[in-house]
Scaffold this motif. Structure first.
Motif, PDB file in Angstrom:
ATOM      1  N   GLU A   1       0.835  -1.203   0.000  1.00  0.00           N
ATOM      2  CA  GLU A   1       0.000   0.000   0.000  1.00  0.00           C
ATOM      3  C   GLU A   1       0.863   1.244   0.000  1.00  0.00           C
ATOM      4  O   GLU A   1       2.009   1.220   0.452  1.00  0.00           O
ATOM      5  N   VAL A   2       0.273   2.312  -0.534  1.00  0.00           N
ATOM      6  CA  VAL A   2       0.949   3.611  -0.562  1.00  0.00           C
ATOM      7  C   VAL A   2       0.155   4.536   0.340  1.00  0.00           C
ATOM      8  O   VAL A   2      -1.037   4.772   0.110  1.00  0.00           O
ATOM      9  N   ILE A   3       0.828   5.022   1.392  1.00  0.00           N
ATOM     10  CA  ILE A   3       0.089   5.738   2.437  1.00  0.00           C
ATOM     11  C   ILE A   3       0.479   7.216   2.522  1.00  0.00           C
ATOM     12  O   ILE A   3      -0.003   7.935   3.391  1.00  0.00           O
ATOM     13  N   GLY A   4       1.314   7.634   1.576  1.00  0.00           N
ATOM     14  CA  GLY A   4       1.836   9.006   1.625  1.00  0.00           C
ATOM     15  C   GLY A   4       0.776  10.082   1.444  1.00  0.00           C
ATOM     16  O   GLY A   4       1.005  11.231   1.813  1.00  0.00           O
ATOM     17  N   LEU A   5      -0.374   9.741   0.861  1.00  0.00           N
ATOM     18  CA  LEU A   5      -1.412  10.760   0.653  1.00  0.00           C
ATOM     19  C   LEU A   5      -2.644  10.479   1.517  1.00  0.00           C
ATOM     20  O   LEU A   5      -3.735  10.957   1.220  1.00  0.00           O
ATOM     21  N   ARG A   6      -2.450   9.701   2.584  1.00  0.00           N
ATOM     22  CA  ARG A   6      -3.597   9.393   3.447  1.00  0.00           C
ATOM     23  C   ARG A   6      -4.194  10.668   4.045  1.00  0.00           C
ATOM     24  O   ARG A   6      -5.405  10.799   4.170  1.00  0.00           O
ATOM     25  N   ASP A   7      -3.324  11.632   4.383  1.00  0.00           N
ATOM     26  CA  ASP A   7      -3.851  12.868   4.973  1.00  0.00           C
ATOM     27  C   ASP A   7      -4.676  13.660   3.962  1.00  0.00           C
ATOM     28  O   ASP A   7      -5.415  14.566   4.329  1.00  0.00           O
TER      29      ASP A   7
ATOM     30  N   LYS B   1      -5.828   6.513  -0.366  1.00  0.00           N
ATOM     31  CA  LYS B   1      -4.992   5.392   0.050  1.00  0.00           C
ATOM     32  C   LYS B   1      -4.942   4.393  -1.105  1.00  0.00           C
ATOM     33  O   LYS B   1      -5.985   3.998  -1.635  1.00  0.00           O
ATOM     34  N   PHE B   2      -3.727   4.005  -1.476  1.00  0.00           N
ATOM     35  CA  PHE B   2      -3.541   3.184  -2.681  1.00  0.00           C
ATOM     36  C   PHE B   2      -3.178   1.757  -2.291  1.00  0.00           C
ATOM     37  O   PHE B   2      -2.371   1.545  -1.376  1.00  0.00           O
ATOM     38  N   GLU B   3      -3.752   0.802  -3.002  1.00  0.00           N
ATOM     39  CA  GLU B   3      -3.482  -0.609  -2.682  1.00  0.00           C
ATOM     40  C   GLU B   3      -3.283  -1.407  -3.956  1.00  0.00           C
ATOM     41  O   GLU B   3      -3.985  -1.187  -4.948  1.00  0.00           O
ATOM     42  N   ALA B   4      -2.340  -2.347  -3.893  1.00  0.00           N
ATOM     43  CA  ALA B   4      -2.263  -3.337  -4.970  1.00  0.00           C
ATOM     44  C   ALA B   4      -3.500  -4.219  -4.857  1.00  0.00           C
ATOM     45  O   ALA B   4      -3.965  -4.499  -3.753  1.00  0.00           O
ATOM     46  N   LEU B   5      -4.044  -4.628  -5.987  1.00  0.00           N
ATOM     47  CA  LEU B   5      -5.254  -5.446  -5.966  1.00  0.00           C
ATOM     48  C   LEU B   5      -4.935  -6.834  -6.494  1.00  0.00           C
ATOM     49  O   LEU B   5      -4.047  -7.006  -7.332  1.00  0.00           O
ATOM     50  N   GLY B   6      -5.694  -7.778  -5.999  1.00  0.00           N
ATOM     51  CA  GLY B   6      -5.556  -9.125  -6.535  1.00  0.00           C
ATOM     52  C   GLY B   6      -6.929  -9.756  -6.516  1.00  0.00           C
ATOM     53  O   GLY B   6      -7.485  -9.942  -5.448  1.00  0.00           O
ATOM     54  N   PHE B   7      -7.499  -9.993  -7.683  1.00  0.00           N
ATOM     55  CA  PHE B   7      -8.777 -10.683  -7.665  1.00  0.00           C
ATOM     56  C   PHE B   7      -8.809 -11.741  -8.748  1.00  0.00           C
ATOM     57  O   PHE B   7      -7.854 -11.905  -9.509  1.00  0.00           O
ATOM     58  N   ASP B   8      -9.930 -12.432  -8.774  1.00  0.00           N
ATOM     59  CA  ASP B   8     -10.068 -13.502  -9.754  1.00  0.00           C
ATOM     60  C   ASP B   8      -9.988 -12.922 -11.169  1.00  0.00           C
ATOM     61  O   ASP B   8     -10.276 -11.752 -11.413  1.00  0.00           O
TER      62      ASP B   8
ATOM     63  N   HIS C   1       0.007 -10.078 -18.536  1.00  0.00           N
ATOM     64  CA  HIS C   1       0.860  -8.876 -18.487  1.00  0.00           C
ATOM     65  C   HIS C   1       0.142  -7.685 -17.844  1.00  0.00           C
ATOM     66  O   HIS C   1       0.686  -6.593 -17.806  1.00  0.00           O
ATOM     67  N   GLN C   2      -1.089  -7.914 -17.393  1.00  0.00           N
ATOM     68  CA  GLN C   2      -1.903  -6.804 -16.886  1.00  0.00           C
ATOM     69  C   GLN C   2      -1.927  -6.783 -15.363  1.00  0.00           C
ATOM     70  O   GLN C   2      -2.028  -7.828 -14.727  1.00  0.00           O
ATOM     71  N   LEU C   3      -1.876  -5.580 -14.822  1.00  0.00           N
ATOM     72  CA  LEU C   3      -2.031  -5.392 -13.365  1.00  0.00           C
ATOM     73  C   LEU C   3      -3.144  -4.400 -13.103  1.00  0.00           C
ATOM     74  O   LEU C   3      -3.429  -3.544 -13.934  1.00  0.00           O
ATOM     75  N   ASP C   4      -3.720  -4.479 -11.936  1.00  0.00           N
ATOM     76  CA  ASP C   4      -4.757  -3.545 -11.522  1.00  0.00           C
ATOM     77  C   ASP C   4      -4.408  -3.044 -10.121  1.00  0.00           C
ATOM     78  O   ASP C   4      -4.152  -3.858  -9.231  1.00  0.00           O
ATOM     79  N   TRP C   5      -4.358  -1.753  -9.947  1.00  0.00           N
ATOM     80  CA  TRP C   5      -4.158  -1.174  -8.613  1.00  0.00           C
ATOM     81  C   TRP C   5      -5.329  -0.253  -8.310  1.00  0.00           C
ATOM     82  O   TRP C   5      -5.920   0.325  -9.229  1.00  0.00           O
ATOM     83  N   GLY C   6      -5.625  -0.080  -7.035  1.00  0.00           N
ATOM     84  CA  GLY C   6      -6.795   0.717  -6.687  1.00  0.00           C
ATOM     85  C   GLY C   6      -6.480   1.837  -5.719  1.00  0.00           C
ATOM     86  O   GLY C   6      -5.444   1.840  -5.045  1.00  0.00           O
ATOM     87  N   VAL C   7      -7.411   2.792  -5.663  1.00  0.00           N
ATOM     88  CA  VAL C   7      -7.300   3.863  -4.667  1.00  0.00           C
ATOM     89  C   VAL C   7      -8.643   3.972  -3.951  1.00  0.00           C
ATOM     90  O   VAL C   7      -9.696   3.977  -4.585  1.00  0.00           O
ATOM     91  N   ALA C   8      -8.577   3.997  -2.625  1.00  0.00           N
ATOM     92  CA  ALA C   8      -9.788   4.182  -1.823  1.00  0.00           C
ATOM     93  C   ALA C   8      -9.842   5.647  -1.408  1.00  0.00           C
ATOM     94  O   ALA C   8      -8.847   6.220  -0.960  1.00  0.00           O
ATOM     95  N   VAL C   9     -11.008   6.245  -1.602  1.00  0.00           N
ATOM     96  CA  VAL C   9     -11.171   7.678  -1.355  1.00  0.00           C
ATOM     97  C   VAL C   9     -12.003   7.878  -0.089  1.00  0.00           C
ATOM     98  O   VAL C   9     -13.086   7.293   0.061  1.00  0.00           O
ATOM     99  N   ARG C  10     -11.481   8.687   0.810  1.00  0.00           N
ATOM    100  CA  ARG C  10     -12.272   9.047   1.999  1.00  0.00           C
ATOM    101  C   ARG C  10     -13.240  10.141   1.546  1.00  0.00           C
ATOM    102  O   ARG C  10     -12.920  11.335   1.589  1.00  0.00           O
ATOM    103  N   ALA C  11     -14.414   9.710   1.098  1.00  0.00           N
ATOM    104  CA  ALA C  11     -15.293  10.605   0.345  1.00  0.00           C
ATOM    105  C   ALA C  11     -16.085  11.534   1.259  1.00  0.00           C
ATOM    106  O   ALA C  11     -16.399  11.207   2.393  1.00  0.00           O
ATOM    107  N   GLN C  12     -16.435  12.685   0.687  1.00  0.00           N
ATOM    108  CA  GLN C  12     -17.270  13.665   1.399  1.00  0.00           C
ATOM    109  C   GLN C  12     -18.737  13.270   1.405  1.00  0.00           C
ATOM    110  O   GLN C  12     -19.498  13.716   2.256  1.00  0.00           O
TER     111      GLN C  12
END
Ligand SMILES: Cc1cc2nc3c(=O)[nH]c(=O)nc-3n(C[C@H](O)[C@H](O)[C@H](O)COP(=O)(O)OP(=O)(O)OC[C@H]3O[C@@H](n4cnc5c(N)ncnc54)[C@H](O)[C@@H]3O)c2cc1C
Ligand code: SF4
Lengths: 125, 520
Positions: B303-309, B313-320, B344-355
């Motif tokens: 995960e990438v947490i540098g922009l949590r403030d 918040k960014f996470e590597a994803l792994g699904f079927d 050859h494909q990857l998927d990464w996600g970002v979770a947004v602390r939404a308003q």
């Protein structure tokens, strides 16, 4: 949703649409149309919530009936593979049909990778 | 030993059970409550709508898992400007057996903001006590950073991309033991390597005498003379079920189903169902020259947490493969070409602390959830996707695909990503988002006009009724909630059994002594 087409005809259109959405993938992976999906559909009908089933049926009516009739005067099952693909490329950009095609694509992917043979072939890539 | 499990699927005749405490729901919240109450000596009955699953019953394909043990096949959708799925598990353990195993402690800045907004919460949710409980829970769940030996390319590449961009990142802390990196957490670990709450907290509760009634959906809370006295429901086998609660009814059915149960029971006091807060997530795919096989390696290990403030918040994803495939661009033959290159494909996600604030309602016997990302939330989607894209290119991707309607399908240029962030679609409907973290629909607070439960987790209007899950959280967290939910639910249990939060108790739970002055 009231039946727009008799159910067997709707199912033929549905199968044609999903087959066109996901044609054969390289030498090792079959097209969705080549798989036996009877077990998948049985389970889908039992487990999928009503709005998902409705979304798929609307996609079928839009992309396997209305769009091909508008473009070629015939429904999707009666078209050649090239024509089916052309219908999809056009319909994907239409405002209401585009998002419905996304729904159909998710269902197609679910059906495709629910097949054990496809899973192991794809994972072996 | 008394019977510990009843399977509602085979329960065909009416059933009445007696308990000190009845807990509705067996997810992280319900399991934590059951454990704490049972360890305190209470007779506990847990009622769970889903069934028990053994590791060998967990399916490989997304469809089989979703049709088998996700609520409504994972296809519940919020209504609003952008219909998007809100996803929940429905089995013993709640969403825990099918979640990403990502563990975060309750962030102190979030706790401080709660207390600043409502000072009454300082006594109710004492920070040192929460910390001690979290230590104990993390120890029980074996929470530790992802073992890099099983991380797999998707996680290691995220580290490379974040490093190149100078963003703070780290291996995700997960609740696993002996993880083999099979990448199947979201379908349920077939090897039982995920220490989900059914295998840990609920198992402890059972060992302490709790009874679990599975495959039984509760549809009403009985209230007599202002006091919750029982819950009623129906087993999958078709029988009416009633569980009498001598001391308390604890609702732990999730931030969606808890308000639903209250509304179904005519308990409309306060803002029940209102204030729904979420972390909608969007994702981006990228194509690498070398095979990266997204399905291999720890499901979500970096995960990438540098922009949590900033609420990102960014996470590597792994699904079927089915989910990975459905996120690749195109239809028909162009789509088939994408699939042929899936390794050859990857998927990464970002979770947004939404308003955005949504609402859970009952209408004509159905549950309706309304929720629409705000313009600011959509700007966050764009920013999140831009950062993901830059990170993936920095990690070596040949090109990235935004997956946004009305935006360029793919690009290999950072400048395009910045242009997208600046000028990309402003309608939330253009984005493919999903929600897995929900909060605040039965808010806790000191003022009964603006909250559903008090700081002691007790319903403001009905005695003997408690709510334990993230519906009581005053706000969302900006991080993955399962650990915070278990810690806070443990406090709820302590209140519901009427025991103090004293040092002896904490020492027993935390496994080490705590200074007396740190406890209330
Ligand atoms: C796919 C996915 C991935 C996730 N990944 C992570 C992650 O990596 N890390 C993290 O921290 N969080 C993650 N989450 C979120 C996390 O799992 C949830 O926030 C957490 O499980 C919520 O706990 P809960 O106990 O409140 O509710 P749930 O886990 O939803 O459990 C509630 C239980 O109550 C039952 N129930 C509901 N209504 C009734 C009723 N009327 N009668 C009887 N039983 C009922 C349900 O069947 C369910 O089993 C993820 C969620 C999902 C869906
Ligand atoms: S990554 Fe695989 S082995 Fe590890 S916990 Fe998840 S499913 Fe189990």
């Amino acid at each position: 949703m009231p039946a727009v087409l008799p159910r067997p005809r709707e199912n033929r259109c549905r199968d044609a649409l999903l087959g066109a959405l996901l044609p054969g993938v390289g030498p090792t992976l079959p097209g969705l149309g080549q798989l036996d999906l009877s077990a998948f559909w049985q389970r889908f009908e039992a487990a999928a919530p009503a709005h998902l089933r409705l979304g798929l049926r609307l996609a079928v009516v839009g992309a396997a009936v209305l769009a091909p009739v508008l473009l070629y005067g015939r429904t999707l099952p009666a078209l050649t593979e090239d024509q089916r693909d052309a219908v999809l490329q056009r319909a994907a950009g239409w405002p209401l049909l585009g998002p419905l095609l996304d729904v159909a694509k998710v269902v197609a992917c679910m059906a495709y990778f629910a097949d054990a043979g496809v899973q192991s072939a794809a994972r072996g890539q | 030993m008394a019977q510990q499990r009843i399977d509602g699927a085979t329960q065909r005749t009416a059933l009445t059970l007696q308990a000190d405490l009845v807990v509705v729901g067996s997810g992280p919240a319900g399991s934590a409550v059951a454990r704490e109450a049972a360890l305190a000596g209470a007779r506990v009955v847990v009622v769970e709508a889903g069934r028990w699953l053994r590791p060998d019953e967990f399916a490989l394909s997304a469809f089989d898992s979703m049709a088998g043990y996700y609520r409504a096949m994972g296809a519940q959708v919020v209504l609003g400007r952008a219909p998007m799925p809100y996803v929940q598990g429905k089995m013993v353990g709640g969403s825990s057996p099918i979640n990403g195993a990502i563990c975060w402690r309750l962030p102190q800045d979030v706790h401080s903001a709660w207390v600043a907004a409502d000072p009454g919460l300082a006594q109710a949710l004492p920070w040192p006590v929460l910390e001690a409980l979290t230590d104990a829970i993390e120890q029980r769940l074996n929470v530790a950073p992802t073992d890099q030996a099983v991380a797999g390319a998707k996680n290691l590449l995220m580290a490379r991309g974040a490093e190149a961009m100078g963003l703070e990142h780290r291996p995700i802390r997960r609740n696993v033991q002996g993880c083999e990196g099979l990448g199947r957490c979201l379908q349920g670990c077939p090897k039982g390597r995920k220490l989900s709450v059914d295998a840990t907290l609920l198992a402890d509760a059972e060992a302490a005498g709790a009874l679990v009634l599975s495959a039984t959906e509760i549809d009403g809370i009985e209230v007599e003379r202002g006091r919750a006295v029982a819950v009623v429901g129906r087993s999958d086998g078709g029988a009416r079920v009633r569980v009498v609660a001598r001391r308390a009814v604890v609702v732990a059915a999730s931030a969606i189903q808890s308000p639903v149960l209250l509304l179904q029971s005519g308990l409309t006091h306060g803002p029940v169902g209102q204030n729904l807060q979420c972390h909608p997530g969007v994702s981006l795919s990228g194509t690498f020259a070398e095979p990266v096989r997204m399905w291999q390696g720890a499901t979500q290990g970096h995960e990438v947490i540098g922009l949590r403030d900033q609420g990102l918040k960014f996470e590597a994803l792994g699904f079927d493969l089915a989910i990975l495939a459905s996120r690749l661009p195109g239809f028909g033959r162009p789509f088939a070409r994408e699939l042929a290159a899936m390794a050859h494909q990857l998927d990464w996600g970002v979770a947004v602390r939404a308003q955005a604030r949504g609402r859970v309602r009952r209408w004509a016997g159905r549950t309706l959830v309304t929720y629409s990302p705000t313009a600011q939330d959509v700007a966050q989607f764009r920013k999140g996707l831009r950062v993901l894209g830059e990170m993936m290119l920095a990690a070596g991707a040949r090109h990235v695909a935004l997956g946004v309607r009305g935006a360029p399908v793919r690009t290999e240029r950072v400048a395009d990503l910045h242009a997208f962030e600046r000028d990309g679609p402003t309608s939330p409907a253009a984005y493919t988002a999903a929600i897995t973290h929900m909060f605040s629909t039965c808010k806790m607070g000191s003022d009964p006009r603006y909250s559903v439960v008090g700081p002691d987790f007790a319903h403001h209007a009905v005695r003997g009724l408690y709510i334990a899950d993230s519906s009581v959280f005053p706000t969302h967290l900006g991080v993955n909630p399962q650990i915070a939910i278990t810690a806070i639910a443990t406090l709820c249990a302590r209140r519901a059994v009427g025991r103090p939060l004293d040092a002896a108790w904490l020492t027993a739970r935390a496994g080490h002594p705590l200074p007396l002055e740190s406890t209330p």
